[in-house]
Design a protein around this motif. Structure first.
Motif, short mmCIF file in Angstrom:
data_model
loop_
_atom_site.label_atom_id
_atom_site.label_comp_id
_atom_site.label_asym_id
_atom_site.label_seq_id
_atom_site.Cartn_x
_atom_site.Cartn_y
_atom_site.Cartn_z
N LYS A 4 0.79 -1.25 -0.01
CA LYS A 4 0.24 -0.16 0.10
C LYS A 4 0.85 1.36 -0.06
O LYS A 4 1.96 1.40 0.69
CB LYS A 4 -0.98 0.12 1.12
N LYS A 6 1.76 5.18 0.80
CA LYS A 6 1.28 6.13 1.98
C LYS A 6 1.89 7.54 1.16
O LYS A 6 2.86 7.72 0.70
CB LYS A 6 2.50 5.78 3.09
N PHE A 71 -1.81 9.36 4.48
CA PHE A 71 -3.00 8.65 3.82
C PHE A 71 -2.66 7.53 3.24
O PHE A 71 -1.43 7.33 2.61
CB PHE A 71 -3.77 9.43 2.56
N THR A 72 -2.99 6.30 3.65
CA THR A 72 -2.77 4.93 2.89
C THR A 72 -3.82 4.48 2.01
O THR A 72 -4.91 4.31 2.37
CB THR A 72 -2.49 4.01 4.44
N GLU A 73 -3.30 3.86 1.01
CA GLU A 73 -4.10 3.57 -0.13
C GLU A 73 -4.80 2.43 0.46
O GLU A 73 -4.22 1.51 0.97
CB GLU A 73 -3.02 3.13 -1.32
N GLU A 74 -6.14 2.36 -0.16
CA GLU A 74 -6.75 1.27 0.28
C GLU A 74 -6.74 -0.07 -0.83
O GLU A 74 -6.05 0.31 -1.98
CB GLU A 74 -8.38 1.78 0.13
N GLU A 75 -6.95 -0.99 -0.32
CA GLU A 75 -7.01 -2.42 -1.25
C GLU A 75 -7.79 -2.07 -2.52
O GLU A 75 -8.95 -1.70 -2.28
CB GLU A 75 -7.20 -3.40 -0.52
N SER A 76 -7.38 -2.37 -3.65
CA SER A 76 -8.28 -2.29 -4.70
C SER A 76 -8.76 -3.54 -5.00
O SER A 76 -8.03 -4.78 -4.90
CB SER A 76 -7.49 -1.69 -6.03
N SER A 77 -10.16 -3.71 -5.88
CA SER A 77 -10.59 -4.90 -5.92
C SER A 77 -10.31 -5.38 -7.26
O SER A 77 -10.18 -4.70 -8.35
CB SER A 77 -12.06 -4.87 -5.56
#
Length: 77
Positions: A4, A6, A71-77
């Motif tokens: 992820k 940051k 901000f930490t990137e969210e998991e993408s689906s």
């Protein structure tokens, strides 16, 4: 698994170099992505609007005028 990213933006302040000074309303910012720092400029009006909206949260110990949270990137689906 993908790492992820940051992201954090730090506002350095008004630029003072001659080639930028002619654009008097620019504010220098650093965007830090996973430890890599890149410089960009935004207008003073945009900076004030983002500050009003609460994007910039505080001064920090590195000499930045203002900074965002990390901000930490969210998991993408």
């Amino acid at each position: 698994m993908k790492t992820k990213r940051k992201i954090q933006i730090k506002v350095v302040g008004k630029e003072s170099t001659e080639c930028i000074r002619i654009y008097d309303n620019l504010v220098r910012c650093n965007i830090c992505i996973n430890g890599r720092t890149c410089v960009f400029w935004t207008t003073e009006a945009n900076y004030k609007a983002l500050t009003f909206d609460g994007v910039f949260t505080k001064r920090d110990s590195t000499g930045a005028v203002n900074t965002t949270n990390v901000f930490t990137e969210e998991e993408s689906s």
